[in-house]
Design a protein around this motif. Structure first.
Motif, PDB file in Angstrom:
ATOM      1  N   ASP A 119       0.808  -1.218   0.000  1.00 37.67           N
ATOM      2  CA  ASP A 119       0.000   0.000   0.000  1.00 37.67           C
ATOM      3  C   ASP A 119       0.845   1.273   0.000  1.00 37.67           C
TER       4      ASP A 119
ATOM      5  N   HIS B 112      -0.402   4.273  -2.145  1.00 36.82           N
ATOM      6  CA  HIS B 112      -1.602   4.858  -1.542  1.00 36.82           C
ATOM      7  C   HIS B 112      -1.233   5.700  -0.311  1.00 36.82           C
ATOM      8  N   LYS B 113      -0.336   5.173   0.529  1.00 41.19           N
ATOM      9  CA  LYS B 113       0.098   5.903   1.724  1.00 41.19           C
ATOM     10  C   LYS B 113       0.841   7.180   1.344  1.00 41.19           C
TER      11      LYS B 113
ATOM     12  N   MET C 284       0.502   8.951  -1.387  1.00 36.39           N
ATOM     13  CA  MET C 284      -0.473   9.922  -1.895  1.00 36.39           C
ATOM     14  C   MET C 284      -1.256  10.552  -0.750  1.00 36.39           C
ATOM     15  N   GLY C 285      -1.622   9.759   0.243  1.00 37.19           N
ATOM     16  CA  GLY C 285      -2.339  10.285   1.397  1.00 37.19           C
ATOM     17  C   GLY C 285      -1.500  11.260   2.198  1.00 37.19           C
TER      18      GLY C 285
ATOM     19  N   HIS D  81     -13.657  12.410   4.960  1.00 31.83           N
ATOM     20  CA  HIS D  81     -13.261  11.111   4.389  1.00 31.83           C
ATOM     21  C   HIS D  81     -14.485  10.273   4.145  1.00 31.83           C
TER      22      HIS D  81
END
Length: 147
Positions: A111, A114-115, A117-118, A147
């Motif tokens: 991930d 994704h992490k 980008m977050g 969220h």
């Protein structure tokens, strides 16, 4: 793969004002967390609180160079700790470049993208809130992401 997340912004305030907004437990509530347990200092563990989400987390302040640099670790309680380095560079008497580098995200984590980008989204948002707070006294942007 380079898993560092780098975010930069220009803030039209001196570096001392930007630094104080981050380390002062009263001022941090104007743009980022609701509060911090104490003034940030090297070697201290500071509890950051988000009243809106009924959440809190600890950071460990690793380095402080007044008006220039703040380094802290966070997220280690979940074995996913990362290091955040905030560097302040005074561009002139009235403006500062703030650069945030978050490192330590695991390349082999499925991930990780994704992490990353977050975290990037979070830092862009935090610095935008900081800019609004310091330049225009806007303190209603923080904790507005849904969220």
């Amino acid at each position: 793969m380079d898993t560092q997340v780098i975010t930069k912004m220009k803030i039209v305030k001196p570096a001392a004002d930007v630094f104080e907004a981050i380390v002062d437990p009263e001022k941090i509530g104007g743009f980022w967390f609701s509060s911090s347990s104490e003034t940030w200092g090297q070697g201290r563990t500071v509890i950051l609180r988000y009243d809106e989400y009924n959440a809190e987390g600890a950071i460990k302040v690793l380095e402080i160079e007044e008006n220039k640099r703040i380094v802290f670790s966070w997220g280690a309680e979940h074995d996913e700790g990362s290091i955040v380095t905030i560097t302040l560079t005074e561009l002139d008497d009235e403006s500062t470049k703030i650069e945030v580098i978050e490192s330590g995200l695991k390349e082999d984590d499925p991930d990780v993208v994704h992490k990353m980008m977050g975290q990037k989204e979070g830092w862009v948002y935090t610095l935008t809130c900081l800019k609004g707070y310091l330049e225009n006294d806007v303190n209603t942007l923080r904790a507005s992401l849904i969220h």
